[in-house]
Design an enzyme around this catalytic site. Structure first.
Site, PDB file in Angstrom:
ATOM      1  CG  ASP A   5     -15.388  -6.500  -3.591  1.00  0.00           C
ATOM      2  OD1 ASP A   5     -15.272  -5.415  -2.968  1.00  0.00           O
ATOM      3  OD2 ASP A   5     -14.816  -6.735  -4.673  1.00  0.00           O
ATOM      4  CE  LYS A  17     -13.301  -5.807  -8.151  1.00  0.00           C
ATOM      5  NZ  LYS A  17     -13.013  -6.171  -6.749  1.00  0.00           N
ATOM      6  CE  LYS A  72     -15.856  -8.307  -7.881  1.00  0.00           C
ATOM      7  NZ  LYS A  72     -15.128  -8.635  -6.629  1.00  0.00           N
TER       8      LYS A  72
END
Lengths: 798, 344
Positions: B181, B280, B244
């Site tokens: 991430d 996400k 995300k």
């Protein structure tokens, strides 16, 4: 379905709203619903009932009473009897009742929403989240107007007894739109709900009783069209308010013509939904869902005509098709349904027939491959492309979930297509360019414009149509005025100048011939018919000749006025300058006009000079207002503003009275042009020379050609031609009493706004024959909704 | 660079409606987004109207509702999409072990039995930790098939030197992280330096190798929804497997309006290239009801094809606890208490 299966297909299950309380309410009324008259539940005099049916299931919900003439008479009598005390209660007293009604609606909101959904077929999401909350808001807002009426509207009185006829598409909400302002203003009402959807009105009446509303203030009579007709034709009703089809609206206009009854009409539409290539296209597509699939498209202001810029048309249509695929049609009581049932099979058949016709005229049909209920009255979401502007489905209101798509190339073309309709209720404009959006909004001939949004409503913001979409507004101050009457104008105490027949002039030499012309398009024009009429002075001598106008002269004058559209776009400052200049030039020639007044009317010289002076002042007065009579800015419950703009009608006919011919003429002409209208004026038939002298002032005062057009001749004959003319948007009539009904009746074709005040000799020197009332009558309010915002809440981190 | 698969909007839309719901646990994306060249033209016609986006979200919650068995199934699906996360300065091996144990068995067995959901073998989608905890987590999850995700590139502020940031990615991949991430330089977004942002994320992607890359754009610091949309598009062009919303450390983290904008960009990218990118939302999603709202939005805007751990994750720590209580309520009819469920 077991959990493992659902886990894999991620389907939506049923999510039914609980309706047991409503079912038991219906069971309590199994014997039939009564009429609510004079605070009592009464059986219909006819003893007849008809069934109310749930369109989603076909189930019978109950028996609704069919009111006949006896019932309607009783209801009107009850309202009449109750009205003085209701108004006498005072603003605060009325506010308390309206507040109590709002609270009760809130307390029973879910029951009302469920009943509405069962009766009408609309999704529970809509009745719960839109219809009922807006109805409640309407009562709260108008409780406020009741409270403020005495101080804010001191010169106004209630109209008295109001007859209200509402449609089936938003039964409770339309009831609120009608009853709240009527009661706030001190009127009592007789309301007839639509035949298909009477039940929430009945439940509302129960709440009125619970609130302790004095008897007779609200009367609910149910029935079919014949009951409505009884209300329309009732002599003791002072005002009619109707929402429904343009066809029926015309019938009401005819029925009330010349009766002096006030009338508001909220009628049909074919509202454009304009998508420019710089719009947020995903949001625009979602907007279309709210525009045309809201309430199954059974919405008068539904965005039923998509106008999309060519460059993005294919993209938007593809996005729409994909979006339609995820619409859910089904049991309206299910909380996860987008579209419910069509109100009645007759309506569904009409939708289907119009779609078939559109296809036969060349449209391409798309309906998504989605589950449709096996039973009940449903119609799928429908998209029609390849629609050209002559196709029926581009012009006719379908009143169903059917979107017709047309394309445009430029902003100018978008506006032209948007305005290419007899209707003018609403429009949506989608563009991320504020310059473009705010430029387009005022150019569209419609009462409500939504910028980057659609189908937004609020009690504080007026709603209503231009053109054949209606007369008057609902909501806001402009809506409240529709339930009030201003004081009548002061009557003149002056002896009217009698008609004199021509006598032979004394002396040998003929006077210099004075044959005046018409003033059309900024030019002096000879009458089309080549005929003239003699003008007889007060002493019986022929003091001149004026043109004898005919239909063609009116046609030419309207053409000229229509062509002078630039005036409506001119700044208030600019219009003020020209009015001041007119005043200046009149004052130069005051003596001449005074002499003419004396010659024509026979009044004393001093009185005539007084009239000229008053006329100069009147021009100053409306010049002063020209850049000040502005709109309002509403702040409805959203992040954004609603601009309530005062817009001119466009082409106005002005028919002048005979007394005080100079002052009365300018008293009507000046406010009309100050607000930006272009005028076709029929001056006093008895004293036309004041008008023909006046055009020389117009010529020297920089009034642009076509802004003021003057045709002399037989006033009422020409007034009828004006009233019938489809390009004339509004008509002020100050002629004879009989003429009032004549112009109201003749204006039915395009439902032009009429202000018929003929039949009385008003005192044009009195303070009340000058004022904002004239400005108010010279314009219509357009509400432009502008949501804004481009900053997300930010911050944080290390 | 892999050639971009161009498709007409019509063809891709058709493809989307034909998508069959992928089987659970298929976390690998069939065709990984290879990214594209930097294409400035794809950014110029992006227009986002904030009020309209907010209106869609406001009405969406009223348009859909999942009840009873459907609610339970949807909540189990939500669990399967959770990146169970701990990102705290006081994380220890013991804490991470306990979290991993919870990831393997997110719901009490008796509840799963009562729901009849044994065969689903529900676990969380991943466990998400800082780099230093990767090895511990990988060991704790051995044999479970649950991937370990590592936040990286100078998380959360992205203010470390680029070499350090790239080295951090490589170190985490070497330690066994299957998902990375990353955070982006917000200054490139605020100053509209889209090519620089592209180069940065492209470099991250190369450093990730076979590990899946989730690009955190920190929407709470991007000022406008238009910036959110453009940053999303640039990250996808640069090869993001997921986009995300947030680090969880901004003052405003995942919200539905911001998510809607990102999801619509995923759809746009799919229409342009034929590649599916995952989504996400992270931070602030702590209630079962919120999770359902997100799943509904994904289903409505992207379709059921996106409703699986290969293309959808929640970045959350306390969400699971609320879902457990809701599931017990479904089973027993009584409202539950948090102490009845094993601590994460």
């Amino acid at each position: 379905m077991n959990i493992e299966q659902i886990f894999n297909d991620m389907s939506y299950g049923p999510a039914p709203e609980d309706n047991t309380k409503v079912v038991s309410w219906l069971a309590d009324h199994k014997k039939g619903f009564g009429l609510y008259i004079d605070g009592q539940w009464q059986k219909p005099a006819s003893g007849k009932y008809f069934d109310s049916v749930n369109p989603a299931t076909g189930d019978k919900l109950g028996k609704v009473a069919q009111a006949n003439d006896k019932d309607v008479n009783a209801a009107v009598a009850a309202a009449r009897a109750a009205q003085p005390d209701w108004f006498g209660l005072g603003g605060h007293g009325r506010a308390r009742y309206l507040y109590a009604i709002a609270r009760l609606l809130q307390k029973h909101s879910r029951k009302l929403a469920v009943l509405e959904t069962m009766d009408n077929g609309k999704p529970i999401r809509e009745s719960r989240d839109i219809d009922v909350p807006l109805a409640i808001r309407h009562f709260y807002h108008h409780a406020g107007w009741a409270q403020l009426m005495a101080t804010e509207l001191p010169d106004h009185q209630p109209v008295g007894v109001v007859g209200q006829i509402i449609p089936w598409n938003f039964p409770l909400l339309m009831l609120a739109w009608k009853i709240a302002p009527a009661l706030a203003a001190g009127n009592c009402v007789v309301l007839k709900p639509a035949e298909f959807t009477s039940l929430t009105a009945i439940m509302f009446a129960e709440l009125c009783a619970e609130a302790g509303l004095p008897k007779g203030v609200v009367n609910i009579v149910t029935g079919d069209g014949s009951t409505g007709e009884l209300i329309v034709k009732h002599d003791d009703i002072n005002k009619l308010a109707f929402t429904g089809s343009t066809e029926v609206g015309r019938i009401l206009r005819r029925a009330t013509a010349g009766t002096g009854k006030k009338l508001t009409l909220e009628l049909g539409g074919k509202s454009p939904f304009i998508v420019f290539d710089d719009a947020d296209l995903d949001s625009a597509v979602e907007g279309l869902v709210d525009a045309i699939w809201f309430n199954q498209g059974q919405v008068c202001c539904a965005g039923s005509r998509l106008l999309v810029q060519e460059g993005v048309a294919e993209q938007v249509i593809e996005k729409l098709r994909v979006r339609m695929q995820s619409l859910r049609v089904g049991n309206p009581l299910d909380k996860a349904v987008d579209m419910g049932a069509i109100v009645d099979p007759s309506q569904r058949n009409q939708i289907a027939a119009l779609v078939e016709q559109g296809v036969s005229e060349g449209a391409s049909l798309y309906q998504p491959d989605i589950d449709m209920p096996a039973n009940g009255c449903f119609y799928p979401p429908t998209l029609l492309t390849d629609v050209d502007s002559s196709n029926t489905v581009a012009n006719v209101e379908i009143f169903g979930p059917v979107l017709s798509v047309l394309t445009f190339r430029t902003q100018q073309e978008a506006v032209a297509l948007a305005n290419n309709t007899r209707y003018g209720l609403a429009a949506s404009v989608w563009s991320e360019n504020i310059n473009r959006a705010l430029d387009v909004a005022p150019q569209i001939k419609a009462g409500v414009i939504w910028v980057n949004t659609t189908n937004q409503f609020d009690a504080a913001c007026g709603f209503g149509g231009y053109r054949e979409s209606g007369l008057g507004r609902e909501g806001g101050l402009e809506g409240l005025y529709e339930y009030l009457k201003p004081k009548t104008f002061t009557l003149s105490q002056e002896k009217p100048a009698g008609k004199v027949s021509a006598s032979k002039p004394a002396g040998n030499l003929p006077a210099v011939d004075q044959t005046t012309k018409f003033y059309i398009g900024g030019k002096q024009v000879r009458p089309d018919g080549g005929a003239s009429l003699p003008v007889v002075g007060a002493d019986g001598s022929v003091i001149g000749l004026v043109g004898d106008g005919n239909r063609k002269d009116i046609r030419n004058a309207v053409e000229a006025a229509n062509g002078a559209a630039g005036w409506s776009g001119a700044s208030g400052h600019n219009r003020a300058q020209i009015l001041y200049f007119l005043a200046e030039n009149l004052s130069y020639r005051a003596d001449e006009f005074a002499r003419r007044l004396a010659q024509s009317t026979g009044h004393a010289a001093a009185r005539c000079m007084q009239e000229v002076d008053a006329t100069v002042e009147r021009l100053f007065y409306y010049a002063a207002w020209a850049d000040k009579y502005e709109g309002r800015v509403h702040q409805p419950p959203m992040r954004g503003i609603t601009l309530a703009m005062n817009e001119p009608f466009g082409v106005m006919g002005v028919v002048c009275p005979d007394n005080s011919p100079l002052l009365s003429m300018v008293s009507l002409l000046a406010p009309a042009i100050a607000m930006g209208n272009r005028v076709v004026m029929l001056p006093s038939e008895q004293h036309p020379l004041l008008a023909t002298d006046f055009y020389q002032l117009l010529e020297t005062s920089d009034v642009p050609g076509g802004v003021v057009n003057i045709v002399t001749g037989e006033r009422d004959v020409l007034a009828k031609v004006l009233a019938e003319h489809l390009q004339v948007d509004a008509l002020w009539y100050f002629g004879s009493k009989e003429g009032n009904g004549m112009v109201e009746l003749a204006s039915v074709a395009n439902l032009k706004r009429t202000w018929a005040q003929g039949g009385a000799q008003y005192d044009w020197f009195a303070p009340d024959t000058q004022g904002q009332r004239f400005l108010q009558e010279a314009c219509q309010v357009k509400n432009i909704w502008v949501p804004y915002g481009d900053a997300i809440q930010t911050g944080g981190g290390y | 660079m892999t050639a971009v698969k161009k498709k007409t909007a019509a063809a891709s839309a058709k493809k989307r409606s034909n998508v069959v719901a992928p089987l659970f646990a298929s976390r690998a994306i069939a065709e990984r987004n290879p990214g594209t060249e930097f294409n400035a033209r794809w950014l110029t016609d992006i227009a986002i109207n904030q009020s309209a986006v907010e209106r869609r979200i406001a009405t969406l919650k009223g348009r859909r509702s999942v009840k009873k068995a459907w609610q339970s199934a949807w909540l189990l699906r939500a669990i399967s999409c959770i990146d169970l996360t701990t990102l705290s300065g006081d994380d220890t091996p013991g804490r991470v072990k306990r979290l991993c144990a919870k990831a393997r068995n997110p719901v009490r067995a008796d509840i799963i039995d009562a729901l009849g959901a044994q065969s689903l073998n529900v676990t969380t989608g991943a466990v998400c930790v800082y780099h230093v905890m990767v090895e511990e987590a990988v060991a704790a999850l051995a044999g479970s098939g649950i991937p370990v995700a590592a936040v990286s590139t100078g998380f959360p502020a992205c203010m470390a030197p680029i070499e350090t940031r790239l080295a951090e990615i490589r170190a985490s991949v070497a330690a066994g992280a299957a998902e990375i991430d990353i955070v982006i330089s917000r200054r490139y977004v605020l100053n509209q330096q889209w090519d620089k942002l592209y180069d940065e994320v492209r470099a991250y992607r190369e450093a990730c190798g076979d590990a899946r890359m989730k690009t955190i754009i920190s929407t709470g610091q991007l000022a406008t929804l238009t910036n959110v949309a453009k940053a999303s598009m640039v990250c996808m062009m640069a090869g993001a497997d997921f986009i995300k919303t947030s680090t969880g450390m901004e003052s405003v983290n995942a919200t539905l309006p911001v998510s809607l904008v990102m999801v619509r960009m995923i759809r746009k990218y799919f229409e342009l290239t034929g590649f599916k990118v995952g989504f996400k939302p992270a931070g602030g999603i702590s209630k079962a009801k919120d999770a359902l709202d997100y799943l509904v939005m994904i289903k409505e805007e992207l379709g059921v094809g996106w409703l699986n751990a290969a293309l959808y994750r929640f970045g959350a720590s306390s969400l699971l606890g609320d879902i457990e209580r809701q599931l017990e309520h479904q089973v027993t009819g009584c409202y539950s208490a948090s102490h009845r469920h094993p601590l994460a």
